[in-house]
Write a protein that holds these residues in place. Structure first.
Motif, PDB file in Angstrom:
ATOM      1  N   SER A 145       1.266  -1.214  -0.296  1.00  0.00           N
ATOM      2  CA  SER A 145       0.123   0.015  -0.212  1.00  0.00           C
ATOM      3  C   SER A 145       0.874   1.661  -0.285  1.00  0.00           C
ATOM      4  O   SER A 145       0.221   2.264   0.317  1.00  0.00           O
ATOM      5  N   ALA A 146       2.362   1.463   0.015  1.00  0.00           N
ATOM      6  CA  ALA A 146       3.135   1.642  -0.027  1.00  0.00           C
ATOM      7  C   ALA A 146       2.983   3.284  -1.463  1.00  0.00           C
ATOM      8  O   ALA A 146       3.272   2.995  -2.381  1.00  0.00           O
ATOM      9  N   ILE A 147       2.573   3.779  -1.378  1.00  0.00           N
ATOM     10  CA  ILE A 147       2.706   4.962  -1.753  1.00  0.00           C
ATOM     11  C   ILE A 147       3.475   6.285  -1.942  1.00  0.00           C
ATOM     12  O   ILE A 147       3.691   6.845  -0.389  1.00  0.00           O
ATOM     13  N   THR A 148       4.251   7.056  -2.474  1.00  0.00           N
ATOM     14  CA  THR A 148       5.033   8.113  -2.193  1.00  0.00           C
ATOM     15  C   THR A 148       3.326   9.863  -2.464  1.00  0.00           C
ATOM     16  O   THR A 148       2.767   9.788  -2.621  1.00  0.00           O
ATOM     17  N   THR A 149       3.199  10.072  -0.899  1.00  0.00           N
ATOM     18  CA  THR A 149       2.567  11.664  -0.650  1.00  0.00           C
ATOM     19  C   THR A 149       2.815  13.011  -0.455  1.00  0.00           C
ATOM     20  O   THR A 149       4.491  13.061  -0.598  1.00  0.00           O
ATOM     21  N   ALA A 150       2.672  13.491  -1.396  1.00  0.00           N
ATOM     22  CA  ALA A 150       2.422  15.596  -0.709  1.00  0.00           C
ATOM     23  C   ALA A 150       2.693  15.535   0.983  1.00  0.00           C
ATOM     24  O   ALA A 150       2.619  14.682   1.507  1.00  0.00           O
ATOM     25  N   PRO A 151       3.726  16.123   1.180  1.00  0.00           N
ATOM     26  CA  PRO A 151       3.922  16.532   2.769  1.00  0.00           C
ATOM     27  C   PRO A 151       3.255  17.103   3.606  1.00  0.00           C
ATOM     28  O   PRO A 151       2.087  16.936   3.025  1.00  0.00           O
ATOM     29  N   PHE A 152       2.653  16.057   4.329  1.00  0.00           N
ATOM     30  CA  PHE A 152       2.175  16.274   5.618  1.00  0.00           C
ATOM     31  C   PHE A 152       0.926  14.993   5.155  1.00  0.00           C
ATOM     32  O   PHE A 152      -0.492  14.975   6.372  1.00  0.00           O
ATOM     33  N   MET A 153       0.908  14.565   4.032  1.00  0.00           N
ATOM     34  CA  MET A 153      -0.053  13.147   3.917  1.00  0.00           C
ATOM     35  C   MET A 153       0.470  11.986   4.041  1.00  0.00           C
ATOM     36  O   MET A 153       1.814  11.785   3.445  1.00  0.00           O
ATOM     37  N   ALA A 154       0.159  10.866   4.149  1.00  0.00           N
ATOM     38  CA  ALA A 154       0.756   9.649   4.486  1.00  0.00           C
ATOM     39  C   ALA A 154      -0.268   8.721   4.001  1.00  0.00           C
ATOM     40  O   ALA A 154      -0.537   7.296   5.114  1.00  0.00           O
ATOM     41  N   THR A 155      -1.087   8.674   3.127  1.00  0.00           N
ATOM     42  CA  THR A 155      -1.512   8.279   2.341  1.00  0.00           C
ATOM     43  C   THR A 155      -0.935   6.366   2.227  1.00  0.00           C
ATOM     44  O   THR A 155      -0.031   6.535   2.097  1.00  0.00           O
ATOM     45  N   GLY A 156      -2.609   5.693   1.347  1.00  0.00           N
ATOM     46  CA  GLY A 156      -1.427   4.742   0.857  1.00  0.00           C
ATOM     47  C   GLY A 156      -2.947   3.815  -0.098  1.00  0.00           C
ATOM     48  O   GLY A 156      -3.868   4.675   0.075  1.00  0.00           O
ATOM     49  N   LYS A 157      -2.370   2.948  -1.071  1.00  0.00           N
ATOM     50  CA  LYS A 157      -3.022   2.326  -2.237  1.00  0.00           C
ATOM     51  C   LYS A 157      -2.791   1.627  -2.516  1.00  0.00           C
ATOM     52  O   LYS A 157      -1.303   1.213  -2.765  1.00  0.00           O
ATOM     53  N   LEU A 158      -3.598   0.643  -2.616  1.00  0.00           N
ATOM     54  CA  LEU A 158      -3.448  -0.479  -3.373  1.00  0.00           C
ATOM     55  C   LEU A 158      -3.783  -0.824  -4.597  1.00  0.00           C
ATOM     56  O   LEU A 158      -2.461  -1.102  -5.475  1.00  0.00           O
ATOM     57  N   GLY A 159      -4.632  -0.401  -5.629  1.00  0.00           N
ATOM     58  CA  GLY A 159      -4.826   0.366  -6.961  1.00  0.00           C
ATOM     59  C   GLY A 159      -5.541  -1.442  -7.270  1.00  0.00           C
ATOM     60  O   GLY A 159      -5.479  -2.150  -7.141  1.00  0.00           O
ATOM     61  N   PRO A 160      -6.684  -1.621  -8.222  1.00  0.00           N
ATOM     62  CA  PRO A 160      -7.159  -2.267  -9.444  1.00  0.00           C
ATOM     63  C   PRO A 160      -6.276  -3.113  -9.516  1.00  0.00           C
ATOM     64  O   PRO A 160      -6.472  -4.514  -9.544  1.00  0.00           O
ATOM     65  N   GLN A 161      -5.438  -3.121 -10.079  1.00  0.00           N
ATOM     66  CA  GLN A 161      -3.849  -4.895 -10.486  1.00  0.00           C
ATOM     67  C   GLN A 161      -3.989  -5.516  -9.171  1.00  0.00           C
ATOM     68  O   GLN A 161      -4.211  -6.439  -9.298  1.00  0.00           O
TER      69      GLN A 161
END
Length: 296
Positions: A145-161
């Protein structure tokens, strides 16, 4: 009986020296945050004590669910591999990355050469997510779920694949009669106060679990002991989070980890969770409680 240990968010210190050009953008904020605050409660000696306690129980496998780094400086990668080797051989330790491991876009280029042996499936390479590691009757499914985000953000994403592949894997492993453990950094359910840290496609992740099932979901990220029961096709799925394995304070719980005793009783699975961590007011590691997550 299969004994699985789970820890997360070691946030290895000390921070290595950095060149000025390496501290552009988000890294500069993270670098200042480490030196002003985070280094005071992420303690190497506490992490060493946690790892030693895990090893004293002789688990069959150890899962580490991300945030081994802090701001993904080039100088953080080699020590992180050394640390993973101290936890155990790659066959017996599974690692999945967290948002701090993808702090800047180019960080993911280093994953394969430093951590590849620990996040490689039985039949797939280290750059493939999800991956599967079969250990006895237990199947460990690693997601990123590790993605690069903007400052002060720590969101993650899996994606459809990843989500599509996960659905197929869960069905296949179920047909093999295996106990399916999904490893992910970000939790599938996020408190409202943590929305800037959430898994963006958590609803779709939960839909996959609801339709295809799993026996256990393990995560980190929030630095707290947590347990949420998710809907599955034939019952509830425990999703369990642990604190940072190195923390003596800060915004989350004090350092800890979980042990899972997994076995069959007839045609049903049994799974008992034991929480271990720093006792209140001390740096002694003790049992913090047991709970049956699945009972025959």
């Amino acid at each position: 009986m299969f004994l699985l240990a789970h820890m997360s968010d070691p946030h290895l210190g000390p921070m290595p020296s950095a060149r000025i050009r390496e501290l552009a953008g988000k890294r500069a904020i993270g670098y200042m945050n480490w030196h002003r605050r985070r280094k005071t409660f992420h303690r190497g000696e506490v992490l060493s004590r946690i790892v030693a306690d895990i090893k004293s129980h002789r688990p069959d496998h150890i899962a580490v669910t991300g945030d081994i780094l802090n701001i993904a400086l080039p100088g953080e990668f080699a020590p992180s591999r050394v640390w993973l080797d101290t936890v155990g051989p790659a066959h017996d330790v599974t690692f999945v990355p967290g948002n701090h491991d993808a702090y800047v876009r180019k960080a993911a280029r280093e994953w394969h050469s430093h951590w590849g042996d620990f996040m490689k499936g039985d039949t797939t390479g280290a750059d493939h997510f999800p991956f599967v590691r079969r250990r006895g009757e237990v199947a460990l499914i690693g997601l990123s779920s590790a993605i690069t985000t903007a400052p002060f953000m720590a969101t993650g994403k899996l994606g459809p694949q990843q989500l599509h592949a996960l659905a197929e894997l869960l069905d296949r492993l179920s047909s093999e009669g295996l106990f399916r453990v999904v490893l992910i950094h970000h939790p599938p359910v996020t408190k409202a106060a943590y929305r800037f840290k959430r898994l963006i496609d958590a609803d779709k992740f939960r839909q996959v679990l609801r339709r295809h099932g799993a026996e256990l979901v393990l995560h980190g990220h929030d630095h707290i002991h947590s347990l949420v029961m998710l809907d599955g096709p034939s019952g509830k799925i425990p999703a369990v989070g642990v604190p940072s394995a190195s923390a003596i304070g800060g915004e989350g719980d004090r350092a800890g980890y979980n042990l899972y005793s997994i076995g069959r009783s007839g045609n049903h699975w049994r799974c008992e969770m034991t929480r271990r961590g720093l006792a209140p007011g001390t740096e002694t590691i003790v049992d913090l409680g047991q709970r049956a997550l699945m009972a025959a």
